[in-house]
Design a protein around this motif. Structure first.
Motif, PDB file in Angstrom:
ATOM      1  N   TYR A  44       0.827  -1.201   0.000  1.00  0.00           N
ATOM      2  CA  TYR A  44       0.000   0.000   0.000  1.00  0.00           C
ATOM      3  C   TYR A  44       0.861   1.250   0.000  1.00  0.00           C
ATOM      4  N   ARG A 104       1.963   1.945  -3.507  1.00  0.00           N
ATOM      5  CA  ARG A 104       0.907   2.491  -4.339  1.00  0.00           C
ATOM      6  C   ARG A 104       0.646   3.951  -4.018  1.00  0.00           C
ATOM      7  N   ALA A 116      -9.542  -5.282  -0.866  1.00  0.00           N
ATOM      8  CA  ALA A 116      -9.256  -5.506  -2.291  1.00  0.00           C
ATOM      9  C   ALA A 116     -10.541  -5.536  -3.113  1.00  0.00           C
ATOM     10  N   THR A 132     -11.180  -2.048  -4.296  1.00  0.00           N
ATOM     11  CA  THR A 132     -10.345  -1.721  -5.458  1.00  0.00           C
ATOM     12  C   THR A 132     -10.916  -2.367  -6.720  1.00  0.00           C
ATOM     13  N   ASP A 133     -11.310  -3.640  -6.598  1.00  0.00           N
ATOM     14  CA  ASP A 133     -11.857  -4.358  -7.764  1.00  0.00           C
ATOM     15  C   ASP A 133     -13.117  -3.670  -8.287  1.00  0.00           C
ATOM     16  N   LYS A 143     -12.138  -0.420  -9.992  1.00  0.00           N
ATOM     17  CA  LYS A 143     -11.500  -0.702 -11.294  1.00  0.00           C
ATOM     18  C   LYS A 143     -12.545  -1.107 -12.322  1.00  0.00           C
ATOM     19  N   TYR A 186      -5.424   2.057   3.841  1.00  0.00           N
ATOM     20  CA  TYR A 186      -5.678   1.877   2.412  1.00  0.00           C
ATOM     21  C   TYR A 186      -5.525   3.215   1.736  1.00  0.00           C
ATOM     22  N   ASP A 240      -5.381   4.009  -2.367  1.00  0.00           N
ATOM     23  CA  ASP A 240      -5.222   3.466  -3.709  1.00  0.00           C
ATOM     24  C   ASP A 240      -5.817   4.438  -4.716  1.00  0.00           C
ATOM     25  N   THR A 241      -5.307   4.348  -5.917  1.00  0.00           N
ATOM     26  CA  THR A 241      -5.885   5.126  -7.009  1.00  0.00           C
ATOM     27  C   THR A 241      -6.227   4.168  -8.135  1.00  0.00           C
ATOM     28  N   VAL A 242      -7.247   4.528  -8.904  1.00  0.00           N
ATOM     29  CA  VAL A 242      -7.631   3.720 -10.069  1.00  0.00           C
ATOM     30  C   VAL A 242      -7.869   4.646 -11.248  1.00  0.00           C
TER      31      VAL A 242
END
Lengths: 409, 429
Positions: free
Chosen positions: B3, B6, B42, B45-46, B49, B72, B74-76
């Protein structure tokens, strides 16, 4: 301390705060009910802190055949199917695939044109009901289905809309959930969505929402995400394994009918998978389900829901604004309703002992359960004696709390 | 570690240089240490995405932190979907109404300094409001004298609108996108024409009547823009200068402001999809064109990590990295329900069921009734371009979601709590 790893193990009453003598009074009472013919037989299980404090079988599994009750007897749980269906739906909510505020019609377009039926006053006796159909003030939502505020009803109430349900014979027909929803959506709603609590077929509709969102039959979804992971191998919509057929508990006269008709035969293969009423189970299977909820959504490390989701489900969702609807308020005084369960709001007011935050429900054949998160215990009673339900519910609660002599343990 | 990687090098370098005190505040920890299931995080994130793949959103950044540590980040997807620039960890997003929480904190700083009182009439600072009237024929007004169908009549307010009313949206002001008759006046009367500053904006809006009697209903409004001008008048500084000195600089929110003029930052501005790039019919504004208006209700841009620092300050009771912005008691006052029995107006009640409103935030009243998982006492808001945040003081958690997808706001406002709480498998940790 996390309870996710906790299972359901053998224990003793004293170990978890119960008085053995006072639990014996419970057994004596159930045996007395059998001797006087009020119950054919029963199984009852109480567990606290993940340990079984009490598990008894009394009377007959099938009184006509003189076969004694066994702990693994299989019972028609009717409305105790509802919490399982609601958990199935909340799994999809956790996965981001279902939103509670969404209109039901977003998943079941059959409800897009739902109208509320207002029986016209001055109707003559014996005449078919004349009904004005008015638009919904707001659409029924998924949350409404879970807390019985959708505007739907059941056919066993004494109202004009309920009669339309009776005429549609939803309890007698063997319908797929798609067929059922198709027929139900043609009937008017009994009241405006969100305007009150009214017991209803909503959980059957919710079962079809689960099917549409998951792409699986309700049973397949529940089997993969609840029943199999939790080891509830005797819980199903129909008993496929012939070796289990002999374990079905049967009601006995004079209390051998459920809703005025003999109960269905769970050994039959049916199309029907009604999320509001269609399942059979054992005391131990259902106990594993309840222990999962008390553990915050996991049993023996198998996670079904997150603890915050369980807390959210078992919170009161009626609040100040939603009161009883047009028919009987089954949760009773002192209780609100969460997502799939009645939820106790106050220590007093209710007609039996219990903790604030208790959640419970029961089935039309007399089965009942409650979970007490504050005291970390649950009780489940399995019977097939429809008329005894509400009498038993209060009696058992009073006696079980009477037996919990060391609640601080 | 995954993490941290990311999160992007930039953030790490900043954290590294500022030193050990900062490293403890909004540093990184393994999700499990903070009670989260890595598998269940996760799934978020899925889902995001998949939403990028299906062109529901261009790209997004999401931070979840607990106990002062990031579980957490995260980037998408894309920063700029047309130019196919991937979303960096420091993308700059139009915050729109997430500006309101910052403006409200600015005002509360003045309250703490004894320069401003919640029960002061707005007119004490903005005399333009001294003669404001209420349009009486609006349906939601329980004190209407003109009746629903009668001629609109201008009546005196039952009581003057106050600073508290501005903070909790009960002043009787409205927004031009609502359906009430005064909203139409906002749209039709050149409220927003030309290049104007807060002083000019207040002069314009004070000429129009209030849509509701002060203190009678919650109605989302330009109230926080008016509040921004109050901050200016009381502090003697522009809203941005006051916020920069008292909030943004102390908290290290170096990428948060009203306009993006630094060329190095311009290239970090996130853009929307062509299919979802309009807010109330207007294209997403271009923040690189500096105007005069520092709109406290809608005008700011910022990054996910900047806003996370702001939220962490609130969770810590008003302090971050040794910089005290507000006292814990003031934060409690702001994040308590201030509506009590005040109900919704005829316009949409954005806080939603089971939720009241504090001073700058919606505040969750109960565990149930709301349509999303969450703790009583949660406070939250979102922005018109789809950005969302909430703080959970009970579970000591913050979540900030940055996106530029105006039509998706309500969806993620429900989806994220459901999925984040689903991932918090050990809340007792």
């Amino acid at each position: 301390m996390s309870h996710a790893q906790r299972g359901l193990d053998e224990g003793s009453p004293e170990q978890v705060g119960f008085s053995r003598d006072r639990l014996q009074r419970l057994t004596d009472e159930l045996r007395g009910e059998v001797e006087t013919g009020q119950l054919p037989g029963a199984t009852m299980l109480i567990a606290r802190h993940g340990k079984i404090a009490y598990f008894e079988a009394v009377g007959y599994r099938d009184k006509a055949a003189k076969s004694p009750m066994t702990k693994d007897a299989i019972f028609r749980i009717y409305s105790m199917s509802k919490p399982i269906t609601t958990v199935a739906a909340m799994i999809l909510v956790e996965q981001g695939k279902l939103l509670l505020e969404n209109p039901v019609a977003a998943y079941l377009p059959q409800f897009a044109e739902a109208r509320v039926g207002i029986p016209r006053p001055g109707m003559m006796a014996g005449m078919p009901p004349v009904m004005d159909l008015i638009p919904c003030g707001r659409p029924m939502t998924v949350q409404d289905l879970m807390r019985h505020t959708s505007g739907l009803t059941y056919g066993f109430f004494d109202t004009a809309i309920s009669k339309l349900y009776r005429d549609a014979n939803f309890f007698g027909a063997d319908l797929t959930n798609a067929e059922f929803v198709e027929a139900l959506a043609k009937l008017p709603l009994a009241f405006q969505p969100g305007a009150g609590w009214n017991y209803s077929h909503a959980t059957d509709v919710l079962g079809h929402v689960v099917e549409m969102v998951s792409g699986k039959s309700l049973y397949d979804w529940e089997q993969a995400h609840i029943l199999e992971p939790l080891g509830m191998s005797d819980t199903s919509f129909c008993i496929a394994d012939k070796a289990k057929h002999g374990r079905v508990a049967e009601p006995a006269p004079p209390d051998h009918l459920v809703g005025g008709a003999p109960p269905y035969d769970p050994r039959q293969t049916l199309k029907s998978q009604m999320g509001g009423q269609g399942m059979q189970s054992t005391a131990l299977d259902y106990a594993r389900f309840l222990q999962t909820l008390l553990n915050g959504g996991a049993l023996e490390g198998k996670r079904v829901l997150g603890p915050e989701t369980v807390a959210y489900m078992t919170a009161d969702h009626l609040g100040h604004d939603i009161g009883p609807g047009p028919t009987w308020y089954i949760p009773g005084p002192g209780y609100g309703f969460g997502l799939g369960f009645a939820v106790r709001r106050t220590a007093g007011e209710a007609v039996h002992a219990g903790s604030v935050g208790n959640f419970h429900w029961s089935g039309a054949a007399g089965t009942l359960f409650w979970c007490d998160p504050r005291r970390d215990f649950f009780a489940v009673l399995m019977v097939q004696a429809s008329m005894q339900l509400f009498r038993l519910e209060s009696k058992l609660r009073n006696m079980v709390y009477a037996a919990l002599v060391e609640p601080e343990k | 570690m995954r993490y941290m990687m990311r999160a992007g090098l930039g953030v790490l370098l900043v954290l590294g240089f500022i030193g050990s005190a900062l490293a403890q505040e909004l540093g990184y920890a393994e999700p499990e240490e903070l009670g989260f299931s890595k598998d269940r995080l996760a799934r978020i994130t899925d889902t995001l995405k998949a939403d990028v793949d299906h062109h529901v959103i261009p790209g997004a950044a999401l931070i979840i932190a607990r106990h002062g540590k990031i579980a957490y980040f995260d980037t998408v997807g894309w920063l700029d979907p047309d130019k196919k620039i991937p979303m960096p960890s420091d993308g700059i997003f139009r915050l729109f109404s997430m500006s309101k929480a910052i403006t409200s904190v600015a005002a509360m700083i003045l309250v703490e300094e004894g320069k401003l009182f919640l029960n002061d009439p707005i007119a004490k600072y903005l005399p333009q409001f001294g003669h404001v009237k209420v349009l009486s024929a609006t349906k939601a007004d329980p004190h209407a004298v003109g009746g629903d169908t009668g001629n609109p009549a201008l009546v005196a307010p039952n009581r003057p609108p106050t600073i508290q009313d501005l903070l909790r949206h009960t002043a009787g002001l409205t927004y031009g996108f609502w359906g009430d008759p005064v909203a139409k006046m906002y749209r039709d009367n050149g409220l927003f024409g030309g290049d104007y500053d807060n002083a000019e904006f207040v002069t314009r809006i004070a000429k129009l009547p209030l849509a509701f009697q002060p203190g009678t209903v919650w109605n989302y409004s330009n109230g926080t823009d008016v509040l921004g001008r109050v901050v200016e008048v009381v502090s003697g500084k522009s809203l941005y200068r006051f916020e920069k000195e008292n909030i943004l600089d102390p908290l290290g929110m170096t990428d948060t402001g009203f306009y993006v003029t630094d060329p190095a930052k311009k290239i970090r501005i996130a853009q929307g999809l062509d299919t979802d790039s309009k807010v109330f019919g207007f294209p997403l504004f271009n923040p690189t064109i500096a105007g005069k208006w520092e709109a406290g209700g809608q005008g700011m841009e910022g990054t996910a990590i900047d806003y996370a620092r702001f939220l962490q300050m609130l969770l810590y009771g008003g302090k971050l990295d040794g910089h005290r912005i507000l006292s814990p008691e003031t934060v409690k006052l702001m994040t308590a329900d201030h509506l009590g029995k005040i109900g919704p107006s005829t316009n949409l009640y954005l806080p939603g069921p089971g939720t009241g409103f504090g001073l700058g935030f919606a505040v969750r009243r109960s565990e149930g009734v709301a349509t999303i998982a969450g703790s009583p006492g949660n406070y939250f808001w979102g922005g018109a371009a789809g950005t969302q945040f909430w703080n959970d003081p009970k579970l000591d958690m913050l979540v900030v979601f940055m996106v530029q997808a105006p039509n998706q706001g309500p969806h993620y406002a429900a989806l994220l709590p459901n999925m984040v709480y689903a991932a918090l498998t050990e809340p007792e940790k």
